[in-house]
Design an enzyme around this catalytic site. Structure first.
Site, PDB file in Angstrom:
ATOM      1  N   SER A  38       0.834  -1.203   0.000  1.00 28.25           N
ATOM      2  CA  SER A  38       0.000   0.000   0.000  1.00 28.25           C
ATOM      3  C   SER A  38       0.871   1.257   0.000  1.00 28.25           C
ATOM      4  CB  SER A  38      -0.955  -0.035   1.191  1.00 28.25           C
ATOM      5  OG  SER A  38      -1.996   0.890   1.027  1.00 28.25           O
ATOM      6  N   ASP A 182      -5.886  -3.280  -2.746  1.00 27.20           N
ATOM      7  CA  ASP A 182      -4.832  -2.946  -1.785  1.00 27.20           C
ATOM      8  C   ASP A 182      -4.066  -4.171  -1.291  1.00 27.20           C
ATOM      9  OD1 ASP A 182      -3.533  -2.156   0.765  1.00 27.20           O
ATOM     10  OD2 ASP A 182      -4.684  -0.311   0.532  1.00 27.20           O
TER      11      ASP A 182
END
Length: 300
Positions: A38, A182
């Site tokens: 991320s 993500d």
């Protein structure tokens, strides 16, 4: 072989940048492998190039408009407090368009390419330093790791972007007939992957406190409650990743240096406040410096 691992954490990545700045510029650590999940994926290409001032500028000047083309949040201030609620118009617009996410983050993809050039990509590829970003294959319900060595410039920039897309608030991406989001959903702190790739010492930046010292305030509306629920689930992923990473390190005699945030920085890491991120960057630098000095004192 030394590796740097930076966890997910949205805007808290500014703290991770400060820690990395100290390790690179003051401790003079040289990394053969950098792995991010991320927000960590955004940081690592610039850190690998030694472009600390550049990534500092990016993290301390970014705002919501550079990330979202459809922003699902409204941030209201009451004194020093920031209260996050739903942007009803934008979310309704998404629903009317038949979208499956509350927001869209294509501007972030453009921002990544504006600040990480093809020339820098080629320089990194030629350096021999391996840069790996973490993504979640939602179709297969599993983690995937994408190395810079396996992709073109455009492809790798897209993987960085995908690694940061916090579903359902940001874009859901389809590649090769599979859907991705993500990296933090499946591997928030990818310590074990660094060890599997041959690391013998790993500096790990974890963008969360080691222990929760105060009770968490739970959201007062369904939208903020959903954010809090996601954060609780990600905290469990984080603890699992760290436990597995420590076991792998013990089995292979790998040294782990863990850098947690000393305090809770924010209740919503999807809110990008430039002033706060400047403070967090400096806090990260100071924290790494103090931790390093304590470790040196203990060795004497």
């Amino acid at each position: 072989m030394r590796a740097l691992v930076i966890s997910g954490g949205g805007s808290k990545g500014a703290f991770g940048g400060g820690v990395a700045q100290y390790l690179l510029q003051e401790k003079l650590h040289q990394y053969d492998l950098l792995i991010g999940s991320s927000t960590g994926s955004l940081l690592i290409p610039h850190l690998a190039l030694g472009n600390v001032s550049k990534i500092h500028g990016i993290y301390t000047s970014v705002d919501m408009s550079k990330i979202f083309d459809i922003n699902p949040f409204v941030v209201k201030k009451k004194g020093d407090l920031e209260i996050v609620s739903i942007n009803h118009f934008n979310v309704l617009l998404q629903l009317l368009r038949g979208k499956r996410t509350f927001g869209e983050s294509h501007r972030l993809k453009s921002y990544i390419k504006e600040n990480f050039t093809e020339s820098e990509f080629n320089q990194l590829k030629a350096s021999g330093c391996n840069i790996v970003v973490t993504v979640t294959n939602l179709s297969k319900n599993e983690v995937e790791y994408k190395s810079i060595n396996d992709f073109t410039y455009d492809e790798f920039c897209e993987w960085i972007w995908i690694s940061c897309n916090y579903i359902p608030f940001m874009s859901l991406v389809t590649k090769n007939n599979q859907e991705y989001g993500d990296g933090g959903f499946s591997s928030l702190v990818p310590i074990r992957e660094a060890i599997n790739r041959g690391a013998t010492e790993v500096d790990v930046v974890i963008l969360e406190t080691e222990k929760q010292s105060t009770p968490k305030a739970i959201g007062r509306n369904p939208f903020s409650l959903m954010i809090d629920l996601f954060q609780t689930l990600l905290n469990q992923v984080e603890k699992h990743d760290i436990t597995i990473g420590k076991l792998a390190a013990n089995n292979k005699n790998v040294k782990l240096n863990l850098y947690y945030t000393p305090t809770q920085l924010t209740n919503n890491a999807l809110i990008f406040n430039k002033d706060k991120m400047k403070q967090w960057w400096q806090q990260g630098y100071d924290y790494a410096k103090n931790k390093s000095e304590l470790m040196s004192d203990n060795l004497q």
